[in-house]
Design an enzyme around this catalytic site. Structure first.
Site, PDB file in Angstrom:
ATOM      1  N   TYR A 204      45.114  32.971  43.784  1.00  0.00           N
ATOM      2  CA  TYR A 204      44.012  33.235  42.840  1.00  0.00           C
ATOM      3  C   TYR A 204      42.719  33.481  43.609  1.00  0.00           C
ATOM      4  O   TYR A 204      42.386  32.737  44.534  1.00  0.00           O
ATOM      5  CB  TYR A 204      43.809  32.047  41.891  1.00  0.00           C
ATOM      6  CG  TYR A 204      45.001  31.823  40.988  1.00  0.00           C
ATOM      7  CD1 TYR A 204      45.125  32.524  39.794  1.00  0.00           C
ATOM      8  CD2 TYR A 204      46.011  30.944  41.354  1.00  0.00           C
ATOM      9  CE1 TYR A 204      46.231  32.351  38.979  1.00  0.00           C
ATOM     10  CE2 TYR A 204      47.136  30.764  40.542  1.00  0.00           C
ATOM     11  CZ  TYR A 204      47.234  31.471  39.358  1.00  0.00           C
ATOM     12  OH  TYR A 204      48.335  31.306  38.565  1.00  0.00           O
ATOM     13  N   SER A 205      41.974  34.503  43.178  1.00  0.00           N
ATOM     14  CA  SER A 205      40.674  34.783  43.798  1.00  0.00           C
ATOM     15  C   SER A 205      39.670  33.711  43.406  1.00  0.00           C
ATOM     16  O   SER A 205      39.671  33.241  42.261  1.00  0.00           O
ATOM     17  CB  SER A 205      40.125  36.112  43.281  1.00  0.00           C
ATOM     18  OG  SER A 205      40.733  37.160  43.950  1.00  0.00           O
ATOM     19  N   CYS A 372      38.682  45.494  41.942  1.00  0.00           N
ATOM     20  CA  CYS A 372      39.641  44.401  41.746  1.00  0.00           C
ATOM     21  C   CYS A 372      40.119  44.369  40.299  1.00  0.00           C
ATOM     22  O   CYS A 372      39.317  44.431  39.371  1.00  0.00           O
ATOM     23  CB  CYS A 372      38.996  43.063  42.114  1.00  0.00           C
ATOM     24  SG  CYS A 372      40.175  41.695  42.154  1.00  0.00           S
ATOM     25  N   GLU A 412      41.588  45.518  45.731  1.00  0.00           N
ATOM     26  CA  GLU A 412      42.517  44.398  45.523  1.00  0.00           C
ATOM     27  C   GLU A 412      43.048  44.520  44.110  1.00  0.00           C
ATOM     28  O   GLU A 412      42.354  44.164  43.142  1.00  0.00           O
ATOM     29  CB  GLU A 412      41.779  43.073  45.729  1.00  0.00           C
ATOM     30  CG  GLU A 412      42.735  41.915  45.957  1.00  0.00           C
ATOM     31  CD  GLU A 412      42.011  40.724  46.554  1.00  0.00           C
ATOM     32  OE1 GLU A 412      41.824  40.700  47.781  1.00  0.00           O
ATOM     33  OE2 GLU A 412      41.619  39.834  45.779  1.00  0.00           O
ATOM     34  N   TYR A 414      46.630  44.302  41.382  1.00  0.00           N
ATOM     35  CA  TYR A 414      47.901  43.576  41.254  1.00  0.00           C
ATOM     36  C   TYR A 414      48.631  44.008  39.994  1.00  0.00           C
ATOM     37  O   TYR A 414      48.054  44.625  39.118  1.00  0.00           O
ATOM     38  CB  TYR A 414      47.647  42.055  41.217  1.00  0.00           C
ATOM     39  CG  TYR A 414      46.390  41.681  40.470  1.00  0.00           C
ATOM     40  CD1 TYR A 414      46.377  41.572  39.085  1.00  0.00           C
ATOM     41  CD2 TYR A 414      45.181  41.476  41.156  1.00  0.00           C
ATOM     42  CE1 TYR A 414      45.209  41.241  38.400  1.00  0.00           C
ATOM     43  CE2 TYR A 414      44.016  41.156  40.476  1.00  0.00           C
ATOM     44  CZ  TYR A 414      44.041  41.036  39.104  1.00  0.00           C
ATOM     45  OH  TYR A 414      42.895  40.718  38.419  1.00  0.00           O
TER      46      TYR A 414
END
Ligand code: A2P
Length: 414
Positions: A204-205, A372, A412, A414
């Protein structure tokens, strides 16, 4: 006897974030439910995957006889890396370098700086900004995690919406856990998988700045979305996100990390940040914005521009605090895709509408770009940046290469 320096991934440190598989230009990396692995016959040792790996688990090598290279099936079963086989390493010592094959050149490169990145194959930077703070990584591992205490957990999204996104605050007390904006941590969920193995860490960021969620405290925050569907849209409860979203104040959590040494913010105060995110991809943007907000009081002059996408206003995390930030501090444009009676709007559409202002930022060598969020947005955002550059009379390809080489384009997704 052909000898190979075989590229391997350490399953004990790997956080299964998929960065290496996405980065590899020759598709040498693959994974199953257990491990990420490298195909010995495909890896050409280009090193593109080494610096983007947030944990360093990618940087492992074993000298093997080429005929006895570890197969991916074997690597899938590993819980730890095998020890160096002394027969093979002795064979290498007895061989002249001329006998080395392509695999051997991979490890030879280890002595060179990973800064020799290939800006042609990478989509974003694999180096941090020149002025980024030096991050600590891997201070705590699966074998020796740090125990954090939950000091807050609340829902960020409207109760009536399908997106259950939480802001979770973890405190480390007197145990050191130094982080910088853009880094992430791993959470070890309790319990075991169906075949009795402990769960892998989930990444987790960090959503708070280096000096703490609460300034001057040894704590941080995460932005976590409760996962209720798998990739195919089938009902499935995310093991770690559900665990985290249900935590109560005072609960203890096993944490590993920190991770990440490239998706970092510049530290020079006149640098500009162009931030583009969707949903929980807002976590690192919140961290950077909040650091700049605190620093602004100490004279930071760089511009901040943010494009933030969500389904609706109610599903946008941090909506309230975000819209309350002064306009002369951050220039924010929101993009909602599912507002009743309005056309679907994505972050890349919003960027195009602001092409003149984005173009001005692209022209400035002090601009650092951060993207992101959802995987799908990456292509759309890069395409929008290209179109905006062209519209502003800037040649995209040289600019793109410069952004990558100078640690000024960070992706970044996902
Ligand atoms: P959509 O309404 O099409 O799903 P999520 O809530 O699933 O985390 O998504 C956050 C936002 O990102 C939503 O508005 C979603 O729109 C949007 N989105 C989905 N795909 C893309 C894409 N390819 N590019 C940009 N935004 C996207």
């Amino acid at each position: 006897m052909e000898v190979l320096k075989q590229h391997l991934i350490d399953p004990e440190i790997c956080i299964r974030c998929n960065t290496c598989e996405e980065t590899c230009p020759v598709d040498a990396i693959t994974h199953d439910a257990n491990n990420y692995v490298v195909k010995a016959e495909v890896c050409n040792g280009c090193m593109a995957c080494i610096s983007p790996c947030p944990t360093g688990s990618i940087d492992n090598w074993r000298t093997v006889l080429k005929s006895q290279a570890y197969s991916i099936e074997e690597q899938f079963t590993w819980d730890e890396l095998p020890a160096q086989n002394t027969t093979a390493s002795a064979a290498l010592d007895n061989h002249a370098p001329a006998s080395a094959d392509a695999g051997a050149s991979a490890a030879d490169n280890l002595d060179e700086s990973p800064a020799g990145i290939d800006v042609d194959t990478a989509r974003g930077s694999t180096l941090p900004p020149w002025s980024a703070a030096k991050p600590y990584v891997n201070l705590y591992t699966h074998k020796l995690p740090i125990v954090a205490t939950v000091v807050g957990n609340y829902r960020l999204t409207g109760e009536s919406t399908a997106s259950d996104i939480h802001h979770i605050m973890l405190d480390f007390g007197t145990t050191p856990f130094p982080v910088v904006e853009g880094q992430s941590i791993g959470i070890l969920p309790p319990g075991a998988t169906q075949d009795g193995k402990t769960h892998h860490a989930r990444q987790y960021s960090i959503a708070s700045p280096r000096d703490g969620e609460r300034e001057g405290y040894n704590n941080l925050s995460l932005t976590v979305k409760r996962v209720t569907q798998d990739h195919r849209g089938k009902e499935a409860d995310g093991v770690c996100s559900n665990y985290l979203c249900d935590l109560k104040k005072g609960d203890k959590v096993n944490v590993i990390g920190p991770f990440g040494s490239t998706f970092l913010m510049p530290n020079h105060p006149n640098s500009h940040l162009l931030m583009i995110c969707t949903g929980t991809g807002s976590a690192p943007m919140r961290a950077m914005t909040e650091y700049r907000r605190r620093r602004r009081l100490k004279g930071a002059t760089g511009k901040l521009m943010l494009f933030f996408g969500a389904r609706t206003k109610e599903e946008l995390p941090y909506f309230g605090p975000l819209v309350n930030l002064p306009k002369d501090f951050i220039d924010t444009t929101l993009a909602f895709s599912r507002t009743a009676g309005q056309p679907k709007r994505y972050v890349q559409d919003a960027m195009r509408e602001r092409a003149a202002d984005v173009g001005q930022m692209l022209r400035d060598d002090n601009t650092f770009i951060y993207v992101c969020g959802l995987k799908g947005m990456e292509d759309g955002v890069l395409q929008a940046l290209r179109d905006i550059a062209v519209q502003n009379g800037i040649e995209w390809d040289p600019l793109w290469r410069a952004l990558k080489r100078e640690g000024r384009l960070h992706l970044e997704t996902y």
